[in-house]
Write a protein that holds these residues in place. Sequence first.
Motif, PDB file in Angstrom:
ATOM      1  N   GLU A 150       0.830  -1.208   0.000  1.00 19.56           N
ATOM      2  CA  GLU A 150       0.000   0.000   0.000  1.00 19.56           C
ATOM      3  C   GLU A 150       0.862   1.256   0.000  1.00 19.56           C
ATOM      4  O   GLU A 150       0.577   2.217  -0.719  1.00 19.56           O
ATOM      5  CB  GLU A 150      -0.929   0.011   1.214  1.00 19.56           C
ATOM      6  N   GLU A 154       0.135   3.597  -3.011  1.00 22.37           N
ATOM      7  CA  GLU A 154      -0.758   4.694  -2.658  1.00 22.37           C
ATOM      8  C   GLU A 154      -0.078   5.821  -1.880  1.00 22.37           C
ATOM      9  O   GLU A 154      -0.702   6.855  -1.633  1.00 22.37           O
ATOM     10  CB  GLU A 154      -1.930   4.161  -1.820  1.00 22.37           C
ATOM     11  N   GLN A 156       0.615   5.855   1.243  1.00 26.68           N
ATOM     12  CA  GLN A 156      -0.096   6.007   2.507  1.00 26.68           C
ATOM     13  C   GLN A 156      -0.042   4.697   3.277  1.00 26.68           C
ATOM     14  O   GLN A 156       0.308   3.656   2.727  1.00 26.68           O
ATOM     15  CB  GLN A 156      -1.566   6.395   2.261  1.00 26.68           C
ATOM     16  N   THR A 158      -2.353   2.410   6.175  1.00 21.93           N
ATOM     17  CA  THR A 158      -3.627   2.241   6.870  1.00 21.93           C
ATOM     18  C   THR A 158      -3.431   1.309   8.051  1.00 21.93           C
ATOM     19  O   THR A 158      -2.998   0.168   7.878  1.00 21.93           O
ATOM     20  CB  THR A 158      -4.708   1.675   5.930  1.00 21.93           C
ATOM     21  N   GLN A 162      -7.503   3.691  10.161  1.00 23.03           N
ATOM     22  CA  GLN A 162      -7.090   5.064   9.896  1.00 23.03           C
ATOM     23  C   GLN A 162      -6.017   5.088   8.812  1.00 23.03           C
ATOM     24  O   GLN A 162      -5.135   4.231   8.772  1.00 23.03           O
ATOM     25  CB  GLN A 162      -6.555   5.723  11.163  1.00 23.03           C
ATOM     26  N   THR A 163      -6.116   6.093   7.944  1.00 23.55           N
ATOM     27  CA  THR A 163      -5.151   6.243   6.857  1.00 23.55           C
ATOM     28  C   THR A 163      -4.231   7.416   7.149  1.00 23.55           C
ATOM     29  O   THR A 163      -4.697   8.519   7.470  1.00 23.55           O
ATOM     30  CB  THR A 163      -5.875   6.460   5.513  1.00 23.55           C
ATOM     31  N   TYR A 164      -2.942   7.167   7.029  1.00 19.61           N
ATOM     32  CA  TYR A 164      -1.941   8.187   7.316  1.00 19.61           C
ATOM     33  C   TYR A 164      -1.101   8.426   6.058  1.00 19.61           C
ATOM     34  O   TYR A 164      -0.457   7.489   5.553  1.00 19.61           O
ATOM     35  CB  TYR A 164      -1.033   7.741   8.461  1.00 19.61           C
TER      36      TYR A 164
END
Length: 341
Positions: A150, A154, A156, A158, A162-164
């Motif tokens: 990921e 992306e 980011q 997760t 929560q996505t950071y």
Amino acid sequence: MTHAANDISLSTSQRTANPLSQPIPSTADFQRNQQKIAQLLAQLNQIVLDKPQAVRLALSCILAGGHLLLQDLPGMGKTTLAQGLAQLLGLSFSRVQFTNDMLPADILGMSIYDQNKQQFEFRPGPIFTQLLLADEINRSSPKTQSALLEAMEERQVTQDGQTYPLPQPFFVIATQNPLQQAGVYPLPESQLDRFLLCLSLGYPSPAAERELLKGKDRRELLKDLNTVLDTEAVLLAQHAVRQVYVADTVLDYLQRLVAKTRASQEYHGLSPRGVLSLQRAAQAHAYVSGYMEVTPEDIQAVFAAVTDHRLGQRFVPAHVTGGQATKTIAQRILAEVSVVA
């Protein structure tokens, strides 16, 4: 055997040895960036000796916004190349030594309960940096390897719903040892496809090895490097790379190469993501070479580094083949497909 960056044989010679002497459509910013790129390459070539094409391709990978996989025997300078790039580009840098007992949380971070606040708080892992060196990535389990998917795609992470977002720009430079060595896990195809380029440095020439023996320790030389491009300049260069022009005739050549990869019964051909990666890498190579237009020479220069690991080509050290150079899948395709239809 994967792509050896310093063994590229180009079938077209449309450029002079000094491309910056040619008239090119450029702005003052472009010209300043080209001067800095030339300075960066010169400094990095003083650290990683006798590998100018590998250094150029590594920088092209970064400016294309892609991730880089370096696979070779231990002690070939893979980590030195990654550290040199981070320092010269002024990027925040983290190095993670992958081991077989490593967990995904060791890279991504984890939620820890704060007794004072009576709630869980996310503690970011070492992946929250601009350049992550995943050292010996194939020594960790597939579960840990997949934790990077990921982040690489992306930008980011997760965790617990929560996505950071990760810092911008974000790059992964991973090193891996040959599968013939003990304690390694092969990277799955989905992981390999996340790497824009895959390079191997190979043994140095006798002259370069003599310079290593008589010169300073590479770690001492790394300390002397000064930042050449800062974060803003890297982001601007990435934007400029996307503006490099690709003519229809060059796209025709690129698609003929791609069609050839899909015509074999021995391996799966390039996916659409692989095709886009090939174009982006060629644009970056043209930009690093001082051009705002892609030629077939740029396609040829990056083709093996983009495609071999996607087509299942395994890295085989030179001593295993008795020192004999063997053509990779990509090199065979380049020899079979004409530049002109």
